[in-house]
Design a protein around this motif. Sequence first.
Motif, short mmCIF file in Angstrom:
data_model
loop_
_atom_site.label_atom_id
_atom_site.label_comp_id
_atom_site.label_asym_id
_atom_site.label_seq_id
_atom_site.Cartn_x
_atom_site.Cartn_y
_atom_site.Cartn_z
N HIS A 32 9.36 17.68 -46.96
CA HIS A 32 8.95 18.04 -48.23
C HIS A 32 9.97 19.33 -48.77
O HIS A 32 9.23 20.10 -49.35
CB HIS A 32 7.70 18.17 -48.36
N GLU A 33 11.28 18.99 -48.50
CA GLU A 33 12.02 20.06 -49.19
C GLU A 33 11.87 20.10 -50.82
O GLU A 33 12.24 21.20 -51.49
CB GLU A 33 13.38 19.86 -49.07
N ASP A 34 11.28 19.28 -51.46
CA ASP A 34 11.13 18.91 -53.03
C ASP A 34 9.85 19.56 -53.44
O ASP A 34 9.36 19.57 -54.37
CB ASP A 34 11.22 17.62 -53.38
N SER A 35 9.12 20.23 -52.15
CA SER A 35 7.66 20.95 -52.69
C SER A 35 7.83 21.99 -53.52
O SER A 35 8.68 22.65 -53.48
CB SER A 35 6.93 20.94 -51.35
N VAL A 36 6.71 22.19 -54.03
CA VAL A 36 6.63 23.34 -55.05
C VAL A 36 5.32 24.19 -54.62
O VAL A 36 4.43 23.95 -53.96
CB VAL A 36 6.16 22.96 -56.43
N GLU A 37 5.36 25.46 -54.63
CA GLU A 37 4.67 26.59 -54.22
C GLU A 37 3.46 26.52 -55.26
O GLU A 37 3.68 26.61 -56.34
CB GLU A 37 5.02 27.86 -53.93
N GLY A 38 2.11 26.79 -54.90
CA GLY A 38 0.97 26.97 -55.54
C GLY A 38 -0.20 27.66 -54.97
O GLY A 38 0.07 28.00 -53.76
N MET A 39 -1.11 28.08 -55.60
CA MET A 39 -2.04 28.92 -55.04
C MET A 39 -3.50 28.15 -55.20
O MET A 39 -3.90 27.72 -56.24
CB MET A 39 -2.07 30.15 -55.89
N VAL A 40 -4.20 28.28 -53.96
CA VAL A 40 -5.63 27.36 -54.35
C VAL A 40 -6.59 28.25 -55.08
O VAL A 40 -6.96 29.43 -54.54
CB VAL A 40 -6.00 26.84 -52.88
N LEU A 41 -6.97 27.67 -56.09
CA LEU A 41 -8.29 28.51 -56.60
C LEU A 41 -9.51 28.27 -56.29
O LEU A 41 -10.29 29.08 -56.33
CB LEU A 41 -7.92 28.16 -58.14
N THR A 42 -9.93 27.11 -55.99
CA THR A 42 -10.97 26.71 -55.62
C THR A 42 -10.97 25.22 -54.80
O THR A 42 -10.34 24.37 -54.95
CB THR A 42 -12.02 26.70 -56.63
N VAL A 43 -11.98 25.18 -53.96
CA VAL A 43 -12.21 23.78 -53.33
C VAL A 43 -13.53 23.16 -53.37
O VAL A 43 -14.55 23.85 -53.25
CB VAL A 43 -11.88 24.18 -51.71
N ASP A 44 -13.43 22.03 -53.70
CA ASP A 44 -14.70 21.13 -53.84
C ASP A 44 -14.66 19.79 -53.52
O ASP A 44 -14.03 19.06 -53.95
CB ASP A 44 -15.10 21.28 -55.28
N ARG A 45 -15.40 19.49 -52.32
CA ARG A 45 -15.65 18.29 -51.87
C ARG A 45 -14.17 17.63 -51.58
O ARG A 45 -13.94 16.31 -51.85
CB ARG A 45 -16.51 17.28 -52.63
#
Length: 336
Positions: A32-45
């Motif tokens: 996945h060289e084309d992936s983009v970085e993100g930050m997890v804000l919340t998790v729900d089910r």
Amino acid sequence: MRRYDKHTDQDDIRSRPNRKGNRPRTHIRPKHEDSVEGMVLTVDRGRLTCLVGDRIVMAMKARELGRKAAIVGDRVAIVGDLSGKKDTLARIVRIEKRTSALRRTADDDDPYERVVVANADQLAVVTALADPEPRPRLIDRCLVAAFDAGLTPLIVMTKSDLASPDKLLELYGHLDIPYVVTSRDELENGDAADRVREHLTGRITAFVGHSGVGKTTLVNALVPEERRRVTGHVNAVTGRGRHTTTSALALPLAGTDDWVIDTPGVRSFGLHHVDPSRVILAFPDLVPGTEGCPRACSHDEKDCALDAWVAEGHADPARLYSLRRLLATRERTEGD
């Protein structure tokens, strides 16, 4: 019988199709060289709300991650539809290495540890001075977890209009731990938020505390109005708060690049995962008194130098009692 290694991507091997299609099975994971970085804000089910650039993207964990779970604060690599449009879903394909992980267990005899927050720099322990009554033992446990995770602790005392902070300040005020005392009026006029915000600059701060202490109310005063959460009340009969915050949520501080993470109210903070030798680090007022201790002292034995240290007035006896109570609990757990 001909034997092959575990990698099945070889030309001379017949690949058995799966039940839902004809794609051959493989042990090689996509990069996945084309992936983009993100930050997890919340998790729900199973659905993760992530921040990618300036967009909010809904995502799910890719199957190749197995049982590895992403939690609030994680930096992740995401592929797929990153538009953030309604009914779109991206995939988290990689969880980056964490700089810190705040952990707790449900109880001291529970071997299953839970990672509460990832990549935080600071832990703000919020306690009310009344309604509900403060719980110093819970504060001590949170401090132990903070030191064990490498987080800087901050103590925030709320509802000073209902009770004096003097008693808690006797226990924690002289420690090398920053603290802020606030009242309900100060929360309303913004003074409390301003004083707490001074300790949040340049950091990701996780807020923890007993239900009903005003933790979410304080967080709401720090974040933009459109990001505020619903708050609850304290039960007049039980003295306990209602769990209006059911999942951790990362929120941006108004007008800054800093973050706060609001976590659900806790009624216990198990320390099964903490090495007993590190518990003393949560009691900086007692650490100097251990210099006269015998080698490998458990701090709960006849020759421990802490008894004389406390008797000479260098520390509050309640602090030594709290330390030994935590150590005794850990020893019982290790022996089970």
